[in-house]
Design a protein around this motif. Sequence first.
Motif, PDB file in Angstrom:
ATOM      1  N   GLU A   1      -3.339 -15.689  15.512  1.00  0.00           N
ATOM      2  CA  GLU A   1      -3.530 -14.466  16.262  1.00  0.00           C
ATOM      3  C   GLU A   1      -2.828 -14.629  17.616  1.00  0.00           C
ATOM      4  O   GLU A   1      -2.723 -15.730  18.146  1.00  0.00           O
ATOM      5  CB  GLU A   1      -5.031 -14.224  16.470  1.00  0.00           C
ATOM      6  CG  GLU A   1      -5.394 -12.762  16.591  1.00  0.00           C
ATOM      7  CD  GLU A   1      -6.910 -12.553  16.615  1.00  0.00           C
ATOM      8  OE1 GLU A   1      -7.615 -13.311  15.900  1.00  0.00           O
ATOM      9  OE2 GLU A   1      -7.378 -11.670  17.356  1.00  0.00           O
TER      10      GLU A   1
ATOM     11  N   CYS B   1       0.918 -14.813   8.217  1.00  0.00           N
ATOM     12  CA  CYS B   1       0.579 -16.239   8.157  1.00  0.00           C
ATOM     13  C   CYS B   1       0.845 -16.957   9.473  1.00  0.00           C
ATOM     14  O   CYS B   1       1.448 -18.047   9.496  1.00  0.00           O
ATOM     15  CB  CYS B   1       1.347 -16.947   7.044  1.00  0.00           C
ATOM     16  SG  CYS B   1       1.093 -16.217   5.424  1.00  0.00           S
TER      17      CYS B   1
ATOM     18  N   GLU C   1       0.846  -1.180   0.000  1.00  0.00           N
ATOM     19  CA  GLU C   1       0.000   0.000   0.000  1.00  0.00           C
ATOM     20  C   GLU C   1       0.886   1.236   0.000  1.00  0.00           C
ATOM     21  O   GLU C   1       1.978   1.226   0.566  1.00  0.00           O
ATOM     22  CB  GLU C   1      -0.861  -0.025   1.274  1.00  0.00           C
ATOM     23  CG  GLU C   1      -2.028   0.930   1.283  1.00  0.00           C
ATOM     24  CD  GLU C   1      -2.785   0.856   2.618  1.00  0.00           C
ATOM     25  OE1 GLU C   1      -3.684   1.662   2.814  1.00  0.00           O
ATOM     26  OE2 GLU C   1      -2.454  -0.017   3.455  1.00  0.00           O
TER      27      GLU C   1
ATOM     28  N   GLU D   1      -2.684 -12.397  10.016  1.00  0.00           N
ATOM     29  CA  GLU D   1      -3.086 -12.894   8.701  1.00  0.00           C
ATOM     30  C   GLU D   1      -1.984 -12.658   7.682  1.00  0.00           C
ATOM     31  O   GLU D   1      -1.579 -13.561   6.947  1.00  0.00           O
ATOM     32  CB  GLU D   1      -4.369 -12.174   8.286  1.00  0.00           C
ATOM     33  CG  GLU D   1      -5.123 -12.882   7.172  1.00  0.00           C
ATOM     34  CD  GLU D   1      -6.460 -12.179   6.925  1.00  0.00           C
ATOM     35  OE1 GLU D   1      -6.785 -11.927   5.762  1.00  0.00           O
ATOM     36  OE2 GLU D   1      -7.142 -11.859   7.929  1.00  0.00           O
ATOM     37  N   VAL D   2      -1.463 -11.429   7.656  1.00  0.00           N
ATOM     38  CA  VAL D   2      -0.439 -11.084   6.671  1.00  0.00           C
ATOM     39  C   VAL D   2       0.824 -11.910   6.884  1.00  0.00           C
ATOM     40  O   VAL D   2       1.488 -12.326   5.934  1.00  0.00           O
ATOM     41  CB  VAL D   2      -0.095  -9.582   6.750  1.00  0.00           C
ATOM     42  CG1 VAL D   2       1.004  -9.237   5.765  1.00  0.00           C
ATOM     43  CG2 VAL D   2      -1.333  -8.747   6.481  1.00  0.00           C
TER      44      VAL D   2
ATOM     45  N   GLU E   1       5.198  -0.608   8.499  1.00  0.00           N
ATOM     46  CA  GLU E   1       4.324   0.529   8.225  1.00  0.00           C
ATOM     47  C   GLU E   1       5.204   1.759   8.334  1.00  0.00           C
ATOM     48  O   GLU E   1       5.769   2.027   9.396  1.00  0.00           O
ATOM     49  CB  GLU E   1       3.194   0.562   9.253  1.00  0.00           C
ATOM     50  CG  GLU E   1       1.986   1.334   8.820  1.00  0.00           C
ATOM     51  CD  GLU E   1       0.792   1.047   9.735  1.00  0.00           C
ATOM     52  OE1 GLU E   1       0.365  -0.132   9.798  1.00  0.00           O
ATOM     53  OE2 GLU E   1       0.320   1.987  10.384  1.00  0.00           O
TER      54      GLU E   1
ATOM     55  N   ARG F   1       2.952   0.639   3.334  1.00  0.00           N
ATOM     56  CA  ARG F   1       2.933  -0.652   4.012  1.00  0.00           C
ATOM     57  C   ARG F   1       3.606  -1.640   3.101  1.00  0.00           C
ATOM     58  O   ARG F   1       3.351  -1.676   1.894  1.00  0.00           O
ATOM     59  CB  ARG F   1       1.497  -1.101   4.301  1.00  0.00           C
ATOM     60  CG  ARG F   1       0.844  -0.315   5.422  1.00  0.00           C
ATOM     61  CD  ARG F   1      -0.187  -1.156   6.178  1.00  0.00           C
ATOM     62  NE  ARG F   1      -0.967  -1.985   5.297  1.00  0.00           N
ATOM     63  CZ  ARG F   1      -1.362  -3.228   5.611  1.00  0.00           C
ATOM     64  NH1 ARG F   1      -1.069  -3.749   6.772  1.00  0.00           N
ATOM     65  NH2 ARG F   1      -2.063  -3.934   4.747  1.00  0.00           N
TER      66      ARG F   1
ATOM     67  N   ASP G   1      -2.068  -8.898  16.249  1.00  0.00           N
ATOM     68  CA  ASP G   1      -3.514  -8.696  16.123  1.00  0.00           C
ATOM     69  C   ASP G   1      -3.999  -9.464  14.896  1.00  0.00           C
ATOM     70  O   ASP G   1      -3.210 -10.087  14.191  1.00  0.00           O
ATOM     71  CB  ASP G   1      -3.854  -7.203  16.048  1.00  0.00           C
ATOM     72  CG  ASP G   1      -3.267  -6.530  14.818  1.00  0.00           C
ATOM     73  OD1 ASP G   1      -2.895  -7.229  13.853  1.00  0.00           O
ATOM     74  OD2 ASP G   1      -3.161  -5.290  14.825  1.00  0.00           O
ATOM     75  N   ARG G   2      -5.300  -9.399  14.642  1.00  0.00           N
ATOM     76  CA  ARG G   2      -5.870 -10.256  13.614  1.00  0.00           C
ATOM     77  C   ARG G   2      -5.261  -9.959  12.246  1.00  0.00           C
ATOM     78  O   ARG G   2      -4.859 -10.873  11.508  1.00  0.00           O
ATOM     79  CB  ARG G   2      -7.394 -10.068  13.575  1.00  0.00           C
ATOM     80  CG  ARG G   2      -8.068 -11.288  13.001  1.00  0.00           C
ATOM     81  CD  ARG G   2      -9.523 -11.399  13.384  1.00  0.00           C
ATOM     82  NE  ARG G   2     -10.287 -11.699  12.197  1.00  0.00           N
ATOM     83  CZ  ARG G   2     -11.147 -10.861  11.622  1.00  0.00           C
ATOM     84  NH1 ARG G   2     -11.386  -9.692  12.182  1.00  0.00           N
ATOM     85  NH2 ARG G   2     -11.772 -11.210  10.521  1.00  0.00           N
ATOM     86  N   ASN G   3      -5.165  -8.711  11.939  1.00  0.00           N
ATOM     87  CA  ASN G   3      -4.669  -8.310  10.626  1.00  0.00           C
ATOM     88  C   ASN G   3      -3.214  -8.721  10.414  1.00  0.00           C
ATOM     89  O   ASN G   3      -2.871  -9.370   9.423  1.00  0.00           O
ATOM     90  CB  ASN G   3      -4.830  -6.786  10.485  1.00  0.00           C
ATOM     91  CG  ASN G   3      -4.368  -6.310   9.119  1.00  0.00           C
ATOM     92  OD1 ASN G   3      -4.287  -7.098   8.169  1.00  0.00           O
ATOM     93  ND2 ASN G   3      -4.052  -5.030   9.033  1.00  0.00           N
ATOM     94  N   SER G   4      -2.352  -8.366  11.364  1.00  0.00           N
ATOM     95  CA  SER G   4      -0.930  -8.693  11.225  1.00  0.00           C
ATOM     96  C   SER G   4      -0.732 -10.205  11.141  1.00  0.00           C
ATOM     97  O   SER G   4       0.086 -10.687  10.354  1.00  0.00           O
ATOM     98  CB  SER G   4      -0.140  -8.154  12.418  1.00  0.00           C
ATOM     99  OG  SER G   4      -0.644  -6.923  12.834  1.00  0.00           O
TER     100      SER G   4
END
Lengths: 242, 242
Positions: B204, B201, B105, B198-199, B145, B131, B193-196
């Motif tokens: 949580e 892999c 991003e 996921e990225v 970030e 990002r 956290d959930r987002n990190s």
Amino acid sequence: MAIESPTFSPLYRQIKDLLIQALQAGEWQPGEAIPSENELAVRFGVSQGTVRKAVDELAAEHMLIRRQGKGTFVATHDDPRSFFRFLRLVSNTGSVEPSISVPLECVRGRAGQEASRVLSMEVGEPMVMVRRLLKFGDKPVVLDEIYLRGELFVGLNLEVLQSWEGSLYSLFESRFGVRMIRATEKIRAIAADRNSAEVLCVAENTPLLSVERVSHTYGDKPVEWRRGLYLTTEHVYLNELG
Amino acid sequence: MAIESPTFSPLYRQIKDLLIQALQAGEWQPGEAIPSENELAVRFGVSQGTVRKAVDELAAEHMLIRRQGKGTFVATHDDPRSFFRFLRLVSNTGSVEPSISVPLECVRGRAGQEASRVLSMEVGEPMVMVRRLLKFGDKPVVLDEIYLRGELFVGLNLEVLQSWEGSLYSLFESRFGVRMIRATEKIRAIAADRNSAEVLCVAENTPLLSVERVSHTYGDKPVEWRRGLYLTTEHVYLNELG
DNA sequence: AAGTGGTCTAGACCACGTC
DNA sequence: ACGTGGTCTAGACCACTTT
């Protein structure tokens, strides 16, 4: 026609090595002044400028400390500046609280496979293990597990640790003549296990920094292997990338 | 009788400042050779030894690189040695895998309170946020970030980032003329956290290193604020305590 | 052979701390 | 006034790289 030495080393570096030898031999104690540049120049039969360059390098490596007008001194871990070289932890707020070391355990044993590899020892050689807690104010922040070459720390026990005011390296230096020069740290994030969580007064699985350190004394000899668990909710590990 | 300057600075340090100015002004580009010590001595009207001392300090701070017999060169982030100065991550096994930067991003915005404070900007001044994911081999290891002063990076967008082969700092240096000189990092352990998660892999709440960095260019001007989340199951943050 | 940085020297003077 | 480290200079020679 002279034969070139395959490992050519300039004069000032040879002087530097001689100075390191003298330091290692304890010719001048930590905190004491070493002879003036001119005296050293005479002693080694070189010019003052060559001594200067040798001392410059040792000062850059924090083995010596220059003080204009006063002389050049052997570095010591008593110096507060030395504290933060080896404990790069500061409060979130930037406020400076004094840290207190609380020794928990001190046992002697024999080197296992991992310890002997890290400290370049043979399996089965004597070792000392120290567990201690570091508090900032009232709060426990660091739990350390420290492995030392046993032959260098004869007489180290819980009582000695408890009666010592000051940093561990300060104790090692003045009581056992072992000066830590440099160290390498490997940092990971891990989850607190039940025991560590209890000691650090946090919930199990709280994320902690795992800081694994190998410290070296003169001649790059590894003498300490340490694993610290750092609670970083109210403190941060500070690092300068120069 | 001359009045002593209250902020006395020796000649070689003044020369050093002049050299920094010239570097900042882009008189010599990264990778290029600067004039020889003798030429600089003539130019500044001092002895060669004084220039030498100035260059010595700049070389120690990695702004210049000396090469015997060839000359003195402006440091560049293209140099592979520069990589590991600013990314102290190595594999657990010690094996060296190449890292790949995957831009996710790139958006432009205005400085908030925190960013403006860290980067010494006014609230509302233009900023760029990037990002990106750093992979070692196939595995995602670092989620960054990055906040940059907008006025320095006009034209920076996702396309530019995606088409660039090499490190970010290499891009900043050659495309935008912004050279990172030094940085400060604050390291904590946090839970993904959930987002990190996921990225990267992972599950949580996996413990991660949070590495917050402020990078500075010439004149200690802060130009980059970055927060990286490091997965340290198969990699370690390496640090030397000299 | 010529040019670069790297080493070594000798001497002068400055800034700082102590006596 | 003296001794310490800190700066600055000038010149000689060494080691490495290129021509």
